[in-house]
Design an enzyme around this catalytic site. Structure first.
Site, PDB file in Angstrom:
ATOM      1  N   GLU A  52     -10.894  97.826  63.587  1.00 15.12           N
ATOM      2  CA  GLU A  52     -10.629  97.346  65.038  1.00 15.12           C
ATOM      3  C   GLU A  52      -9.682  98.416  65.680  1.00 15.12           C
ATOM      4  O   GLU A  52      -8.822  97.991  66.323  1.00 15.12           O
ATOM      5  CB  GLU A  52     -10.232  96.150  64.941  1.00 15.12           C
ATOM      6  CG  GLU A  52     -11.125  95.259  64.393  1.00 15.12           C
ATOM      7  CD  GLU A  52     -10.437  93.671  64.037  1.00 15.12           C
ATOM      8  OE1 GLU A  52      -9.572  93.313  64.954  1.00 15.12           O
ATOM      9  OE2 GLU A  52     -10.840  93.073  63.362  1.00 15.12           O
TER      10      GLU A  52
ATOM     11  N   CYS B 238       5.001  90.040  69.264  1.00 17.01           N
ATOM     12  CA  CYS B 238       4.711  89.529  70.548  1.00 17.01           C
ATOM     13  C   CYS B 238       3.245  89.804  71.100  1.00 17.01           C
ATOM     14  O   CYS B 238       2.718  90.703  70.858  1.00 17.01           O
ATOM     15  CB  CYS B 238       5.740  90.354  71.798  1.00 17.01           C
ATOM     16  SG  CYS B 238       7.562  90.173  71.501  1.00 17.01           S
TER      17      CYS B 238
ATOM     18  N   HIS C  45       2.378  89.650  56.385  1.00 15.96           N
ATOM     19  CA  HIS C  45       3.521  89.692  57.367  1.00 15.96           C
ATOM     20  C   HIS C  45       4.745  89.992  56.763  1.00 15.96           C
ATOM     21  O   HIS C  45       5.878  89.826  57.439  1.00 15.96           O
ATOM     22  CB  HIS C  45       3.530  88.245  57.986  1.00 15.96           C
ATOM     23  CG  HIS C  45       2.296  87.853  58.909  1.00 15.96           C
ATOM     24  ND1 HIS C  45       1.345  87.294  58.464  1.00 15.96           N
ATOM     25  CD2 HIS C  45       2.167  88.100  60.215  1.00 15.96           C
ATOM     26  CE1 HIS C  45       0.230  87.002  59.232  1.00 15.96           C
ATOM     27  NE2 HIS C  45       0.912  87.496  60.553  1.00 15.96           N
TER      28      HIS C  45
ATOM     29  N   ILE D 156      -9.371  90.902  56.273  1.00 11.92           N
ATOM     30  CA  ILE D 156      -9.762  89.911  57.310  1.00 11.92           C
ATOM     31  C   ILE D 156     -10.329  90.496  58.635  1.00 11.92           C
ATOM     32  O   ILE D 156     -10.934  90.032  59.015  1.00 11.92           O
ATOM     33  CB  ILE D 156      -8.396  89.259  57.730  1.00 11.92           C
ATOM     34  CG1 ILE D 156      -8.122  88.486  56.394  1.00 11.92           C
ATOM     35  CG2 ILE D 156      -8.557  88.378  58.719  1.00 11.92           C
ATOM     36  CD1 ILE D 156      -8.959  87.395  55.617  1.00 11.92           C
ATOM     37  N   GLY D 157      -9.843  92.078  58.780  1.00 14.95           N
ATOM     38  CA  GLY D 157     -10.450  92.652  59.781  1.00 14.95           C
ATOM     39  C   GLY D 157      -9.735  93.822  60.160  1.00 14.95           C
ATOM     40  O   GLY D 157     -10.258  95.140  60.113  1.00 14.95           O
TER      41      GLY D 157
ATOM     42  N   LYS E 172       2.662  77.323  62.591  1.00 16.49           N
ATOM     43  CA  LYS E 172       2.647  76.955  64.150  1.00 16.49           C
ATOM     44  C   LYS E 172       3.636  75.894  64.594  1.00 16.49           C
ATOM     45  O   LYS E 172       3.819  74.958  63.818  1.00 16.49           O
ATOM     46  CB  LYS E 172       1.219  76.824  64.510  1.00 16.49           C
ATOM     47  CG  LYS E 172       0.252  77.721  64.449  1.00 16.49           C
ATOM     48  CD  LYS E 172       0.566  78.942  65.606  1.00 16.49           C
ATOM     49  CE  LYS E 172      -0.461  80.143  65.220  1.00 16.49           C
ATOM     50  NZ  LYS E 172      -1.870  79.672  65.755  1.00 16.49           N
TER      51      LYS E 172
ATOM     52  N   GLU F 118      -4.229  74.761  67.219  1.00 16.01           N
ATOM     53  CA  GLU F 118      -3.090  75.099  68.134  1.00 16.01           C
ATOM     54  C   GLU F 118      -3.325  73.837  68.990  1.00 16.01           C
ATOM     55  O   GLU F 118      -2.094  73.253  69.354  1.00 16.01           O
ATOM     56  CB  GLU F 118      -3.391  76.255  68.652  1.00 16.01           C
ATOM     57  CG  GLU F 118      -2.033  76.785  69.440  1.00 16.01           C
ATOM     58  CD  GLU F 118      -1.951  78.129  69.770  1.00 16.01           C
ATOM     59  OE1 GLU F 118      -1.922  78.769  70.852  1.00 16.01           O
ATOM     60  OE2 GLU F 118      -1.901  79.104  68.705  1.00 16.01           O
TER      61      GLU F 118
ATOM     62  N   ASP G  89     -13.453  84.809  63.968  1.00 19.89           N
ATOM     63  CA  ASP G  89     -12.254  84.326  63.812  1.00 19.89           C
ATOM     64  C   ASP G  89     -11.834  83.132  64.589  1.00 19.89           C
ATOM     65  O   ASP G  89     -11.821  83.142  65.881  1.00 19.89           O
ATOM     66  CB  ASP G  89     -11.117  85.405  63.974  1.00 19.89           C
ATOM     67  CG  ASP G  89     -11.208  86.393  63.066  1.00 19.89           C
ATOM     68  OD1 ASP G  89     -11.795  85.984  61.701  1.00 19.89           O
ATOM     69  OD2 ASP G  89     -10.749  87.623  63.083  1.00 19.89           O
TER      70      ASP G  89
ATOM     71  N   HIS H 228     -11.965  82.902  59.948  1.00 17.17           N
ATOM     72  CA  HIS H 228     -10.805  83.023  59.317  1.00 17.17           C
ATOM     73  C   HIS H 228      -9.548  82.124  60.262  1.00 17.17           C
ATOM     74  O   HIS H 228      -9.718  82.231  61.497  1.00 17.17           O
ATOM     75  CB  HIS H 228     -10.259  84.573  59.437  1.00 17.17           C
ATOM     76  CG  HIS H 228      -8.646  84.719  59.121  1.00 17.17           C
ATOM     77  ND1 HIS H 228      -8.271  84.411  57.851  1.00 17.17           N
ATOM     78  CD2 HIS H 228      -7.877  85.035  59.901  1.00 17.17           C
ATOM     79  CE1 HIS H 228      -7.076  84.742  57.720  1.00 17.17           C
ATOM     80  NE2 HIS H 228      -6.616  85.063  58.926  1.00 17.17           N
TER      81      HIS H 228
END
Length: 757
Positions: free
Chosen positions: A485, A517, A696, A432-433, A114, A606, A600, A643
């Site tokens: 999901e 995005c 990713h 994770i989901g 981040k 952040e 999560d 998570h």
């Protein structure tokens, strides 16, 4: 007064860069076509900035992926494994950002973290002892000349030398001090090149200066800029800071021969105090960050003009600026057609902030600005916002008691109960989901939103996808399953759409990383839940299998942090409102037979203050209890997972343990499992699943690679505490690579189970 911004969004008003880059990744367009799309975006934006009347227009704030990565490439900070691929410069750049798997080799991407206290992610540069730092790229000069050819005078923007050295990961024995001379030479050469091009100003971004700085940090900064400034020649240097104040180095900064210094008056709690106490040099420009670059609410002209007036009376030469890059807000309100003016009149996206800067400039130069239309209209906005309060919600928050933050029985007893209840194998596997959001999933959602299909048809499609997902996971051999999901557009937006107090935009996209995005919802008023949000989907998925299926929720801190928050109440109060709503959902899931519930908190860190001295008193003392408030009412037999991803968590591990979850999964693969040492050092009690591969990146990890990762984990984590899972949700990945990766994950786990037996 003059006006400036630190940077501007870069993916295009309708995400043109995202779509073109992804086409390039798929081989559907050439590099030249991608470059042309990028050029079109830049030229359109420079025209917008120029036409707004902005005095200091940035260049080189454009990037195909990330400006920190751009700066590393500019100065030849490229690990040898990427150079050895022998592919084009552009593809080498993307290999660093995304990883590469092809005929030229197989390499992982650089780590991703981040960007300070934002939801933007930057690529962590990696430097080897043999790296030769030098000016090797041309991007800043090309884009400066590109703007110049259009008749647009710009100030090039570069990540500063100090921040770059502080963010770099050092893989050998050398540290920042060992690279000082080379980086001074590289930045000096950069300034020399801009001098040749007749640039007037160059902006060095130094946001790291708002951290707690020790003597070594200050000495490093002084050494770097004593060297760089001595070579600036005719160039005017703007030293730009943001995300806080520079209390540890203010006097040294103002003593340097910078021509301008950018200070944040939005998040910089002590910025004005520093100026009042120490003054500001008459021979420098103060770039005053008074227009919030991170939130979408209109600027309060009354407050801002009072501040600017105070600076003016002190004789300070001031430039009105954004508090940080406008990268963190959407492009424009022009694309929003569904929200009424009752709401949008309160909002200001990137283009609207240009209008605010122009109006503030006009008002500061006007003697009787109180009579001006822009000022009067702005004042009315802040007087008339009353339809955002709910007495029932405020009463419920006020009624929270200390016992509501404590789950009983304690962790050790719950852990024994759950192991007996679930009888999972050692090294239990899960994801994770989310599963891939394929084109048919997106088309189904789009058709439903447009009214082309009925709700029944929409739901039937999602049920079919859930059934396929459960079947696939059973075939692969995962131990704890998820429903995939498919009904969710985004892990925050999905919940916000069903919570009272939220507003949603159509096309207010914000870059999260690379081509990713997000469209953050807006917290307009007090938040509450009127009905269950996920229960039906979770219960259906659980009915399809005898294996455990996780109920999937997003935690209150992440929902708050990934929304545009209100500014009329504290974020603590707003988070507690959300926590109570999610608590209701947790208890409904449990009552309907869901035994494993994942909440999560991907964005826990952040809004963590950048200064450690503020961590607990300003954030963790309420953020951690907010999570506990969500799950404290469940039974011992109900297992709570959470998570966290793509942040630096090693320094807040004790606080994370205090969340009192039963299982915590972390992003870990891109950081070479560095979190393991911190878990061991802090005697982390919670069961844990550090990610064994990076989702990713499109590359498929081998069985051996995953085995090695798990083996490394077992050196630091007890086998009865370790879970095996990917880094994050699989939403952005393709079906083929996802299936292959998960099969390798399960095979690697089974191989190790057999060896351990």
């Amino acid at each position: 007064m003059l006006t400036s911004i630190i940077g501007f969004p870069r993916v295009g008003t309708l995400r043109e860069l995202k779509f073109a880059t992804e086409k390039y990744f798929r081989g559907e367009i050439s590099a030249c076509e991608l470059q042309q799309t990028a050029k079109n975006i830049r030229q359109t934006q420079w025209a917008t900035l120029k036409n707004s009347g902005l005095d200091f227009i940035p260049s080189n704030d454009f990037s195909f992926y990330d400006c920190t990565l751009d700066t590393a490439v500019l100065f030849n900070i490229i690990p040898e494994r990427y150079k050895k691929l022998n592919i084009s410069e552009l593809d080498t750049y993307f290999a660093m950002a995304r990883g590469y798997q092809g005929e030229n080799g197989d390499v992982k991407a650089l780590a991703m973290k981040k960007w300070f206290n934002t939801n933007y992610h930057y690529m962590v540069p990696e430097i080897e002892d043999t790296t030769e730092i030098k000016l090797a790229g041309t991007k800043p000069f090309e884009q400066f000349n590109e703007a110049k050819a259009l008749g647009v005078k710009t100030k090039p923007v570069i990540v500063g030398a100090f921040t770059l050295l502080k963010l770099i990961r050092y893989t050998g024995s050398k540290q920042a001090e060992d690279f000082c001379d080379d980086i001074i030479k590289a930045y000096s050469d950069l300034l020399a090149e801009f001098s040749k091009l007749d640039a007037e100003w160059v902006q060095f971004d130094e946001p790291y200066l708002v951290h707690d700085l020790n003597k070594e940090d200050i000495a490093l900064f002084n050494k770097l800029y004593n060297g760089i400034i001595s070579n600036k020649k005719s160039i005017k240097l703007l030293l730009q800071t943001y995300f806080g104040d520079v209390r540890d180095i203010y006097n040294q900064l103002t003593a340097f021969d910078f021509d301008g210094i950018g200070l944040d008056f939005i998040e910089g709690k002590k910025t004005l105090e520093l100026i009042e106490k120490n003054g500001f040099p008459e021979d420098k420009l103060l770039f005053a960050g008074v227009v919030n670059g991170k939130n979408i609410w209109k600027n309060n002209y009354k407050k801002t003009l009072a501040l600017l007036s105070e600076l003016k009376t002190k004789g300070i030469n001031t430039v009105i600026s954004s508090s940080c890059s406008l990268l963190h807000v959407p492009y424009t309100l022009k694309n929003e057609t569904k929200l009424s003016a009752e709401y949008t009149s309160h909002f200001s996206f990137a283009e609207e902030k240009l209008i605010e800067l122009a109006e503030l400039k006009f008002l500061t130069d006007t003697d009787n600005f109180e009579n001006e239309t822009a000022y009067i209209a702005n004042c009315k906005l802040f007087e008339n916002r009353t339809n955002c309060y709910d007495d029932a919600v405020q009463k419920r928050v006020a009624g929270i008691q200390e016992k509501d933050f404590t789950r009983l029985p304690e962790f050790n007893e719950r852990e024994k109960i759950q192991k007996k209840e679930f009888e999972l194998p050692i090294l239990p596997t899960t994801t994770i989901g989310s599963f891939p959001q394929t084109s048919d999933v997106k088309a189904n959602r789009s058709s439903f939103k447009k009214g082309n299909i009925s709700e029944k048809e929409y739901n039937e499609f999602n049920r079919k996808k859930i059934a396929e997902c459960i079947s696939l996971q059973e075939e692969i051999g995962l131990d704890v399953l998820v429903h995939g999901e498919f009904e969710r557009n985004d892990m925050v937006e999905y919940f916000g759409e069903q919570l009272n107090g939220y507003l949603f935009t159509e096309k207010a996209w914000v870059q999260s990383y690379g081509t990713r995005c997000v469209k953050p919802p807006i917290i307009w008023g007090d938040v509450s839940r009127s009905k269950p949000m996920t229960v039906e989907w979770s219960v259906y998925a659980q009915s399809l299998t005898d294996k455990l299926v996780k109920g999937m929720l997003t935690g209150p801190v992440t929902i708050l942090n990934w929304s545009f928050p209100r500014e009329d109440i504290s974020i603590k109060e707003s988070t507690y409102q959300i926590a109570l709503a999610i608590r209701d959902e947790v208890l409904d899931l449990e009552a309907n037979g869901i035994k494993v519930i994942q909440i999560d908190e991907a964005a826990l860190r952040e809004k963590l203050p950048l200064r450690k001295s503020d961590w607990y008193c300003e954030y963790l003392d309420w953020a951690i209890p907010a999570f506990r408030l969500v799950h404290s009412g469940v039974k011992a037999e109900t297992q709570i997972h959470t998570h966290m991803c793509y942040s630096e968590f090693t320094d807040i591990i004790p606080a994370i343990d205090q969340m009192d979850a039963d299982v915590i999964t972390f992003e870990a693969s891109r950081s070479d499992l560095l979190i393991l040492d911190s878990l061991k050092k802090n005697n982390f009690k919670t069961e844990v699943g550090p990610g064994v591969y990076d989702i990713h990146s499109p590359r498929v990890p081998s069985v051996e690679e995953i085995e090695n990762a798990i083996t490394k984990m077992l050196e630091k984590i007890s086998i009865d505490k370790l879970w095996v899972n990917p880094d994050c949700g699989l939403k952005t990945r393709g079906e083929t690579e996802t299936t292959a990766s998960l099969k390798n994950l399960v095979t690697a786990t089974k191989n190790l189970r057999n060896k351990i037996k």
